[in-house]
Structures are given as structure tokens and as C-alpha cells.
Design a protein around this motif. Structure first.
Motif, PDB file in Angstrom:
ATOM      1  N   LEU A  79      67.838  33.949  68.081  1.00 33.45           N
ATOM      2  CA  LEU A  79      67.408  33.255  67.017  1.00 33.45           C
ATOM      3  C   LEU A  79      66.128  32.642  66.863  1.00 33.45           C
ATOM      4  CD1 LEU A  79      70.716  31.105  65.618  1.00 33.45           C
ATOM      5  CD2 LEU A  79      69.660  32.865  64.862  1.00 33.45           C
ATOM      6  N   ALA A  80      66.068  33.155  68.793  1.00 32.07           N
ATOM      7  CA  ALA A  80      64.396  32.450  68.912  1.00 32.07           C
ATOM      8  C   ALA A  80      63.594  32.680  67.825  1.00 32.07           C
ATOM      9  CB  ALA A  80      64.320  33.121  69.936  1.00 32.07           C
ATOM     10  N   ALA A  81      62.972  33.710  67.451  1.00 32.38           N
ATOM     11  CA  ALA A  81      62.818  34.434  66.414  1.00 32.38           C
ATOM     12  C   ALA A  81      62.038  33.929  64.817  1.00 32.38           C
ATOM     13  CB  ALA A  81      62.200  35.621  66.356  1.00 32.38           C
ATOM     14  N   ARG A  82      63.817  33.704  64.639  1.00 35.30           N
ATOM     15  CA  ARG A  82      63.634  32.937  63.230  1.00 35.30           C
ATOM     16  C   ARG A  82      63.775  31.450  62.612  1.00 35.30           C
ATOM     17  NH1 ARG A  82      69.204  34.673  63.346  1.00 35.30           N
ATOM     18  NH2 ARG A  82      69.566  36.201  61.029  1.00 35.30           N
ATOM     19  N   ASP A  83      63.225  30.696  61.390  1.00 33.30           N
ATOM     20  CA  ASP A  83      63.256  29.686  61.265  1.00 33.30           C
ATOM     21  C   ASP A  83      65.033  28.968  61.467  1.00 33.30           C
ATOM     22  OD1 ASP A  83      63.224  27.031  60.353  1.00 33.30           O
ATOM     23  OD2 ASP A  83      62.672  27.811  57.912  1.00 33.30           O
ATOM     24  N   LEU A  84      64.845  28.279  62.689  1.00 39.15           N
ATOM     25  CA  LEU A  84      66.261  27.210  63.019  1.00 39.15           C
ATOM     26  C   LEU A  84      66.890  26.110  61.818  1.00 39.15           C
ATOM     27  CD1 LEU A  84      65.652  27.690  66.753  1.00 39.15           C
ATOM     28  CD2 LEU A  84      66.986  29.123  65.211  1.00 39.15           C
ATOM     29  N   LYS A  85      66.735  26.427  61.386  1.00 39.07           N
ATOM     30  CA  LYS A  85      66.700  24.357  60.258  1.00 39.07           C
ATOM     31  C   LYS A  85      67.674  24.267  59.767  1.00 39.07           C
ATOM     32  CE  LYS A  85      64.621  26.845  56.301  1.00 39.07           C
ATOM     33  NZ  LYS A  85      63.084  26.253  55.293  1.00 39.07           N
ATOM     34  N   ASP A  86      68.168  25.634  59.851  1.00 37.19           N
ATOM     35  CA  ASP A  86      70.199  25.037  59.580  1.00 37.19           C
ATOM     36  C   ASP A  86      70.716  24.764  60.399  1.00 37.19           C
ATOM     37  OD1 ASP A  86      69.515  25.944  56.861  1.00 37.19           O
ATOM     38  OD2 ASP A  86      69.635  28.111  57.136  1.00 37.19           O
ATOM     39  N   LEU A  87      70.777  24.808  61.480  1.00 41.41           N
ATOM     40  CA  LEU A  87      71.032  23.846  63.285  1.00 41.41           C
ATOM     41  C   LEU A  87      70.991  22.433  62.648  1.00 41.41           C
ATOM     42  CD1 LEU A  87      69.955  26.658  65.376  1.00 41.41           C
ATOM     43  CD2 LEU A  87      72.509  26.817  64.021  1.00 41.41           C
ATOM     44  N   GLY A  88      72.168  21.949  61.671  1.00 42.30           N
ATOM     45  CA  GLY A  88      72.562  20.957  62.106  1.00 42.30           C
ATOM     46  C   GLY A  88      73.325  20.182  62.818  1.00 42.30           C
ATOM     47  N   ALA A  89      73.272  18.695  63.269  1.00 43.55           N
ATOM     48  CA  ALA A  89      74.464  18.108  63.533  1.00 43.55           C
ATOM     49  C   ALA A  89      76.021  17.701  63.703  1.00 43.55           C
ATOM     50  CB  ALA A  89      73.654  17.136  64.490  1.00 43.55           C
ATOM     51  N   SER A  90      76.312  19.062  62.440  1.00 48.79           N
ATOM     52  CA  SER A  90      77.760  18.495  62.135  1.00 48.79           C
ATOM     53  C   SER A  90      78.543  19.465  63.093  1.00 48.79           C
ATOM     54  CB  SER A  90      77.865  18.968  60.690  1.00 48.79           C
ATOM     55  OG  SER A  90      77.568  19.744  60.464  1.00 48.79           O
ATOM     56  N   PRO A  92      81.975  21.110  63.850  1.00 47.47           N
ATOM     57  CA  PRO A  92      82.265  21.600  65.099  1.00 47.47           C
ATOM     58  C   PRO A  92      81.149  22.145  66.439  1.00 47.47           C
ATOM     59  CG  PRO A  92      83.146  23.468  64.197  1.00 47.47           C
ATOM     60  CD  PRO A  92      82.223  22.906  62.893  1.00 47.47           C
ATOM     61  N   VAL A  93      80.266  22.418  65.626  1.00 48.95           N
ATOM     62  CA  VAL A  93      79.169  22.859  66.359  1.00 48.95           C
ATOM     63  C   VAL A  93      78.853  21.390  66.978  1.00 48.95           C
ATOM     64  CG1 VAL A  93      77.091  24.400  66.175  1.00 48.95           C
ATOM     65  CG2 VAL A  93      78.864  24.582  64.403  1.00 48.95           C
ATOM     66  N   ALA A  94      77.904  20.551  66.651  1.00 46.56           N
ATOM     67  CA  ALA A  94      77.556  19.523  67.007  1.00 46.56           C
ATOM     68  C   ALA A  94      77.791  19.271  68.906  1.00 46.56           C
ATOM     69  CB  ALA A  94      77.899  18.426  66.152  1.00 46.56           C
ATOM     70  N   SER A  95      78.925  19.116  68.742  1.00 46.72           N
ATOM     71  CA  SER A  95      79.348  18.595  70.283  1.00 46.72           C
ATOM     72  C   SER A  95      79.047  20.382  71.403  1.00 46.72           C
ATOM     73  CB  SER A  95      81.538  19.115  70.555  1.00 46.72           C
ATOM     74  OG  SER A  95      82.140  19.763  70.319  1.00 46.72           O
ATOM     75  N   ILE A  96      79.181  21.346  70.388  1.00 42.49           N
ATOM     76  CA  ILE A  96      78.557  22.340  71.919  1.00 42.49           C
ATOM     77  C   ILE A  96      76.990  22.256  71.899  1.00 42.49           C
ATOM     78  CG2 ILE A  96      78.143  25.188  71.335  1.00 42.49           C
ATOM     79  CD1 ILE A  96      80.988  24.848  69.717  1.00 42.49           C
TER      80      ILE A  96
END
Length: 163
Positions: A79-90, A92-96
Motif C-alpha cells: 500500500l506504500a504508493a496509496r493513501d493510507l488514511k483508512d488504516l485506523g486503530a480499531s 482486531p487490526v489494532a493489535s497487529i
């Protein structure tokens, strides 16, 4: 209990007198503040130029002693070339994401660089790190080079984990 008491104790009177004299000397204080401001502005330019040259995103600052650096690309290289604004801290992804922050911090620490992971500031999203740029110029440049080496290692590390 004894340790906690020290945190709230007063500085020795001799130091208080020295500090008071410094703060009362308006000419000295003006020179000090001017020099400090110039040095901070120069170090900020050094740091932001370093980051920009390496295509590392950061949050443009207008005051303060540190810069927020966006290292979320080390979480998801695809995703490095894309906009990452949708990666929130919620969950189950938050713990990863928090775990990945700690991995990056460990890699940096091994190289002698201490950066503050955003997770210690209760973020809306993980992957942002605080880099302090207010130190002597030689130390700053050395720290930035070590940071770059660490980020390359972290990027290689994530590629190996996914491959």
C-alpha cells in the motif's frame, strides 16, 4: 514511596537562584531565545529535507521539538504508493499494528536510535512515530542516518515475513 517523593521535590536553592538570574537578564534571554529558534529552524530543515529526499511522509510542523513521521508503509508495503488514511486503530487490526510499531521500535533501538511510537500517545491510527530533531547537528545527522538504516531493515523484515 521514597522515589515518588523525589519527583515532586524542589530544585536546590542555588539552582533556583541561577535560573532566576538568567530569566531576569532580558538581553541574555533574548539572545538565547533567538539562537535557540535559529538552531531549531535549521535542524527542522535538515530533518524534513532528509525525510523528503527518501520519500518518507511526515506531518508538517509549525512549532515544537519533534516531527510526526508516517511509517505505515512499513506495515503494508503493497500500500506504500496509496493513501493510507483508512488504516485506523480499531480492533482486531489494532493489535497487529501496535505489534508492528514495537518491532520497528526494536529495530531502531538496536541501531542506537530512539523514536517514540505513536501507540504511547493513544493514536487514532498506528504507524506514526515521533522524531525529536532538537539536538546537536552532528548527532542529528548521525541519528537520521541510523534511522534510515533501521527503516531499510524494517522494510526488508516485513518483506521476508510476507514472502
Amino acid at each position: 514511596m521514597h522515589r515518588i517523593g523525589r519527583i515532586f521535590s524542589w530544585s536546590p536553592h542555588l539552582l533556583q537562584d541561577i535560573w532566576a538570574a538568567m530569566l531576569e537578564d532580558k538581553q541574555w534571554l533574548n539572545r538565547f531565545m533567538s539562537k535557540k529558534t535559529d538552531l531549531m529552524a535549521e535542524n527542522y530543515r535538515i530533518t524534513t529535507s532528509f525525510l523528503a529526499d527518501r520519500k518518507i511522509k511526515y506531518y508538517e510542523m509549525n512549532a515544537g521539538l519533534f516531527i510526526w513521521v508516517d511509517l505505515r508503509y512499513l506495515f503494508y508495503p503493497e500500500l506504500a504508493a496509496r493513501d493510507l488514511k483508512d488504516l485506523g486503530a480499531s480492533p482486531p487490526v489494532a493489535s497487529i499494528q501496535k505489534e508492528r510499531e514495537l518491532q520497528i521500535l526494536e529495530i531502531c533501538t538496536k541501531s542506537g536510535v530512539l523514536i517514540a511510537p505513536g501507540s504511547v500517545y493513544v493514536p487514532e491510527e498506528y504507524g506514526w512515530f515521533r522524531i525529536t530533531f532538537t539536538l546537536q547537528k552532528e548527532a542529528l545527522k548521525e541519528g537520521l542516518e541510523r534511522l534510515w538504516k533501521s527503516l531499510q531493515e524494517a522494510e526488508s523484515d516485513i518483506s521476508c515475513q510476507q514472502g
